[in-house]
Design a protein around this motif. Structure first.
Motif, PDB file in Angstrom:
ATOM      1  N   PRO A  25     -41.108 -18.780  65.059  1.00 50.20           N
ATOM      2  CA  PRO A  25     -39.738 -19.295  65.009  1.00 50.20           C
ATOM      3  C   PRO A  25     -39.621 -20.792  65.278  1.00 50.20           C
ATOM      4  O   PRO A  25     -38.645 -21.416  64.876  1.00 50.20           O
ATOM      5  CB  PRO A  25     -39.016 -18.496  66.103  1.00 50.20           C
ATOM      6  CG  PRO A  25     -39.853 -17.286  66.319  1.00 50.20           C
ATOM      7  CD  PRO A  25     -41.258 -17.727  66.073  1.00 50.20           C
ATOM      8  N   ALA A  26     -40.615 -21.367  65.960  1.00 55.21           N
ATOM      9  CA  ALA A  26     -40.609 -22.802  66.216  1.00 55.21           C
ATOM     10  C   ALA A  26     -41.137 -23.597  65.023  1.00 55.21           C
ATOM     11  O   ALA A  26     -40.916 -24.809  64.934  1.00 55.21           O
ATOM     12  CB  ALA A  26     -41.440 -23.125  67.457  1.00 55.21           C
ATOM     13  N   ASN A  27     -41.814 -22.916  64.119  1.00 58.34           N
ATOM     14  CA  ASN A  27     -42.364 -23.555  62.918  1.00 58.34           C
ATOM     15  C   ASN A  27     -42.559 -22.470  61.864  1.00 58.34           C
ATOM     16  O   ASN A  27     -43.641 -21.891  61.757  1.00 58.34           O
ATOM     17  CB  ASN A  27     -43.692 -24.246  63.231  1.00 58.34           C
ATOM     18  CG  ASN A  27     -44.315 -24.865  61.984  1.00 58.34           C
ATOM     19  OD1 ASN A  27     -43.654 -25.014  60.950  1.00 58.34           O
ATOM     20  ND2 ASN A  27     -45.588 -25.228  62.070  1.00 58.34           N
ATOM     21  N   PRO A  28     -41.534 -22.156  61.090  1.00 57.72           N
ATOM     22  CA  PRO A  28     -41.608 -21.030  60.152  1.00 57.72           C
ATOM     23  C   PRO A  28     -42.709 -21.147  59.104  1.00 57.72           C
ATOM     24  O   PRO A  28     -43.049 -20.136  58.465  1.00 57.72           O
ATOM     25  CB  PRO A  28     -40.218 -21.025  59.502  1.00 57.72           C
ATOM     26  CG  PRO A  28     -39.332 -21.667  60.510  1.00 57.72           C
ATOM     27  CD  PRO A  28     -40.174 -22.725  61.156  1.00 57.72           C
ATOM     28  N   ASP A  29     -43.261 -22.346  58.906  1.00 59.40           N
ATOM     29  CA  ASP A  29     -44.394 -22.474  57.973  1.00 59.40           C
ATOM     30  C   ASP A  29     -45.673 -21.888  58.570  1.00 59.40           C
ATOM     31  O   ASP A  29     -46.644 -21.661  57.845  1.00 59.40           O
ATOM     32  CB  ASP A  29     -44.617 -23.943  57.621  1.00 59.40           C
ATOM     33  CG  ASP A  29     -43.502 -24.516  56.763  1.00 59.40           C
ATOM     34  OD1 ASP A  29     -42.854 -23.722  56.044  1.00 59.40           O
ATOM     35  OD2 ASP A  29     -43.276 -25.739  56.815  1.00 59.40           O
TER      36      ASP A  29
ATOM     37  N   GLY B 291     -37.574 -26.747  72.773  1.00 55.14           N
ATOM     38  CA  GLY B 291     -38.739 -27.099  71.978  1.00 55.14           C
ATOM     39  C   GLY B 291     -39.690 -25.931  71.869  1.00 55.14           C
ATOM     40  O   GLY B 291     -39.434 -24.851  72.416  1.00 55.14           O
ATOM     41  N   PRO B 292     -40.796 -26.110  71.158  1.00 55.95           N
ATOM     42  CA  PRO B 292     -41.764 -25.022  70.989  1.00 55.95           C
ATOM     43  C   PRO B 292     -42.297 -24.533  72.331  1.00 55.95           C
ATOM     44  O   PRO B 292     -42.720 -25.335  73.172  1.00 55.95           O
ATOM     45  CB  PRO B 292     -42.880 -25.657  70.143  1.00 55.95           C
ATOM     46  CG  PRO B 292     -42.223 -26.820  69.458  1.00 55.95           C
ATOM     47  CD  PRO B 292     -41.195 -27.323  70.425  1.00 55.95           C
ATOM     48  N   GLY B 293     -42.259 -23.230  72.540  1.00 56.50           N
ATOM     49  CA  GLY B 293     -42.740 -22.671  73.785  1.00 56.50           C
ATOM     50  C   GLY B 293     -44.181 -23.019  74.067  1.00 56.50           C
ATOM     51  O   GLY B 293     -44.566 -23.261  75.221  1.00 56.50           O
ATOM     52  N   LEU B 294     -45.000 -23.061  73.026  1.00 53.14           N
ATOM     53  CA  LEU B 294     -46.416 -23.364  73.212  1.00 53.14           C
ATOM     54  C   LEU B 294     -46.645 -24.789  73.684  1.00 53.14           C
ATOM     55  O   LEU B 294     -47.720 -25.115  74.187  1.00 53.14           O
ATOM     56  CB  LEU B 294     -47.188 -23.110  71.914  1.00 53.14           C
ATOM     57  CG  LEU B 294     -47.305 -21.644  71.486  1.00 53.14           C
ATOM     58  CD1 LEU B 294     -48.000 -21.536  70.140  1.00 53.14           C
ATOM     59  CD2 LEU B 294     -48.056 -20.823  72.521  1.00 53.14           C
TER      60      LEU B 294
ATOM     61  N   THR C  32     -38.109 -28.134  62.353  1.00 50.85           N
ATOM     62  CA  THR C  32     -38.596 -26.955  61.629  1.00 50.85           C
ATOM     63  C   THR C  32     -38.168 -25.626  62.240  1.00 50.85           C
ATOM     64  O   THR C  32     -38.203 -24.601  61.567  1.00 50.85           O
ATOM     65  CB  THR C  32     -40.136 -26.970  61.551  1.00 50.85           C
ATOM     66  OG1 THR C  32     -40.671 -26.975  62.887  1.00 50.85           O
ATOM     67  CG2 THR C  32     -40.625 -28.183  60.792  1.00 50.85           C
ATOM     68  N   GLY C  33     -37.779 -25.608  63.512  1.00 51.74           N
ATOM     69  CA  GLY C  33     -37.515 -24.337  64.193  1.00 51.74           C
ATOM     70  C   GLY C  33     -36.058 -23.924  64.130  1.00 51.74           C
ATOM     71  O   GLY C  33     -35.178 -24.670  63.699  1.00 51.74           O
ATOM     72  N   HIS C  34     -35.805 -22.699  64.605  1.00 52.22           N
ATOM     73  CA  HIS C  34     -34.468 -22.114  64.561  1.00 52.22           C
ATOM     74  C   HIS C  34     -33.722 -22.382  65.882  1.00 52.22           C
ATOM     75  O   HIS C  34     -33.351 -21.459  66.604  1.00 52.22           O
ATOM     76  CB  HIS C  34     -34.569 -20.606  64.317  1.00 52.22           C
ATOM     77  CG  HIS C  34     -35.425 -20.238  63.145  1.00 52.22           C
ATOM     78  ND1 HIS C  34     -35.240 -20.767  61.887  1.00 52.22           N
ATOM     79  CD2 HIS C  34     -36.482 -19.383  63.042  1.00 52.22           C
ATOM     80  CE1 HIS C  34     -36.138 -20.262  61.056  1.00 52.22           C
ATOM     81  NE2 HIS C  34     -36.899 -19.429  61.732  1.00 52.22           N
ATOM     82  N   TYR C  35     -33.482 -23.645  66.181  1.00 53.80           N
ATOM     83  CA  TYR C  35     -32.930 -24.019  67.482  1.00 53.80           C
ATOM     84  C   TYR C  35     -31.402 -24.069  67.455  1.00 53.80           C
ATOM     85  O   TYR C  35     -30.794 -24.473  66.461  1.00 53.80           O
ATOM     86  CB  TYR C  35     -33.464 -25.384  67.909  1.00 53.80           C
ATOM     87  CG  TYR C  35     -34.949 -25.392  68.162  1.00 53.80           C
ATOM     88  CD1 TYR C  35     -35.463 -24.952  69.367  1.00 53.80           C
ATOM     89  CD2 TYR C  35     -35.836 -25.813  67.165  1.00 53.80           C
ATOM     90  CE1 TYR C  35     -36.835 -24.953  69.599  1.00 53.80           C
ATOM     91  CE2 TYR C  35     -37.201 -25.810  67.385  1.00 53.80           C
ATOM     92  CZ  TYR C  35     -37.697 -25.377  68.594  1.00 53.80           C
ATOM     93  OH  TYR C  35     -39.047 -25.346  68.810  1.00 53.80           O
TER      94      TYR C  35
END
Length: 483
Positions: A27-31, A314-317, A362-365
């Motif tokens: 979800p943070a980068n659908p690609d 932001g991205p959890g990772l 890129t993410g669904h924020y």
């Protein structure tokens, strides 16, 4: 290349005859495609149910301590792999690493808990009114059960259904949610390596209309436990009940936190923010209504806005504290509700949009969102949003706060922030919710006490977790022995 997975049937990972697959995306980068899973067919679902039925008698006759030993070994294996599973969970579902780590740890603890509970399922001895009669009960598994689980807690919820089902001697057909099935695969691997016999657990991926419906309708499935939306849950319940199955449904919520004049507004705002914005608001127990006494209303709103604006998305990772929503559709639904709230006349205090930093492109924020001047009749005060949105409703008394708290079709979790013991006790007595908290957020559950809702939040048949979690998966015989 993403890893291509199979489905699990009768002790083997099997490729689907359909040849069709679906992608699980970050979800943070659908690609970023995390994995691919098969779309299992009706026929393959039926074969999995048959495998479960065939394995049931042998598993039921396995002594409870031996069944518990399998769960105990699986818990140890999952614990050993917890960091890798945590990263996978964050990558496929989107939640922050600490949240994902806590969820994996929860699954480990649940397995250990029911491993010990498997020792206690023998039944009870009661005194008979006859001197020549022994009176006792025996507890037996239902048979084969179907479990349909959601994406928002993709390892905790499957585990809290699976563990008591297996401990009690049932066989299981599990359909995990298609948006986050990879950690269910990890859980299955741990159980298989721990010695779970072939056929006792079968895990099927694919659409609800194919896999879920087949499980729900099949005559050899004895019970169905479902967690998800109220609309789907109602359909599952009606179909399962029509075929004579035992049914357990846990569904939506519109959970309130009442803030009384004795509360510290800043502390109350922290409690509400944790409940509203944790796991990006994607929890059935998330706080979506703050019902605030007018004496502390303005201070509370200011403090809640400050809490919302302090969240780093932001991205959890990458270590951020709040991740994206799980999909583009979920984000659009949340943004639609923001428009609804504004059109209804609520005041948008903060958030309500898509953040604009490069890491969010890129993410669904969705920004943490606070509405004030909300009326209980508004849609944003009545309908489950399932995103990081909270509406603040002013009230003039404790009695009005209780009335507003009960003014929805849902009744899952509720909390009150107060220094008054009397208000705390009266709130628990009068509010229609299955979980009541005092000076705590509405989210977060202990695993050894019952969990479930009231009204449209639940079928109100059987609770989950704790000793009550075993009740759904067992039936009792009473034995009169005249000697």
């Amino acid at each position: 290349m993403p890893q291509a997975h199979s489905y699990y049937c009768d002790g083997e990972w099997v490729d689907s005859d359909s040849g069709e697959t679906f992608a699980v995306r970050n979800p943070a980068n659908p690609d970023d495609v995390v994995a691919e899973f098969p779309k299992v067919t009706v026929e393959e679902t039926e074969r999995a149910i048959e495998a479960a039925v065939d394995a049931q008698e042998a598993w039921a006759s396995t002594p409870g301590p031996e069944r518990g030993a399998v769960l105990r070994r699986a818990a140890a294996l999952l614990d050993e792999r917890s960091e890798a599973v945590t990263e996978t969970l964050t990558r496929e579902e989107g939640k922050a690493l600490p949240e994902a780590r806590g969820e994996v740890g929860r699954a480990v603890d649940i397995l250990y808990y029911y491993a010990e509970k498997a020792r206690d399922l023998g039944g009870d001895v009661k005194a008979s009114s006859s001197a020549e009669t022994t009176l006792r009960t025996s507890v037996e598994p239902l048979g084969t059960v179907g479990l349909i689980t959601p994406w928002n807690y993709p390892i905790a919820i499957p585990t809290w259904k699976l563990a008591p089902a297996l401990a009690a001697g049932n066989t299981v057909v599990l359909k995990p949610a298609s948006m986050a099935p990879t950690v269910a695969r990890e859980l299955t691997d741990c159980l298989a390596e721990a010695g779970l016999p072939d056929g006792v657990l079968n895990v099927l991926t694919g659409s609800g209309s194919v896999v879920g419906s087949t499980i729900t309708e099949h005559e050899d499935v004895d019970a169905v436990s479902f967690t998800g939306s109220s609309s789907v849950g109602s359909q599952v319940g009606e179909t399962a009940a029509a075929t004579g199955k035992r049914v357990q449904l846990e569904m939506g919520g519109k959970n309130p936190t009442a803030v009384m004049p004795s509360a510290d507004p800043a502390e109350a705002a922290r409690i509400v923010a944790d409940g509203a914005f944790g796991v990006t608001g994607q929890a059935c127990t998330a706080t979506s209504r703050a019902i605030v006494h007018t004496d502390v209303y303005d201070e509370f709103v200011d403090a809640l806005v400050e809490e919302a604006e302090s969240k780093e998305l932001g991205p959890g990772l990458d270590g951020y504290g709040m991740g994206p929503q799980v999909s583009a559709d979920e984000r659009e639904s949340t943004l639609d509700y923001v428009e609804v709230g504004e059109s209804e006349g609520a005041t948008l205090e903060t958030g309500g949009g898509v953040p604009a930093e490069p890491r969010h492109e890129t993410g669904h924020y969705v920004e943490p969102t606070v509405f004030s001047d909300v009326d209980s009749e508004m849609r944003i005060a009545q309908e489950e949003i399932f995103g990081p949105v909270v509406g603040v409703i002013p009230v003039g008394s404790f009695e009005e706060a209780v009335d507003v708290a009960n003014d929805t079709e849902f009744g899952l979790a509720a909390s009150v922030v107060t220094d008054s013991l009397g208000e705390a006790e009266r709130f628990g007595d009068r509010v229609d919710a299955g979980v009541i908290k005092v000076n705590e957020k509405t989210t977060g559950l202990e695993l050894h006490v019952p969990f479930g809702g009231m009204k449209a939040s639940s079928s109100e048949t059987y609770r989950e977790q704790g000793d009550a979690g075993l009740d759904f998966y067992t039936t009792t015989k009473t034995r009169y022995i005249n000697y």
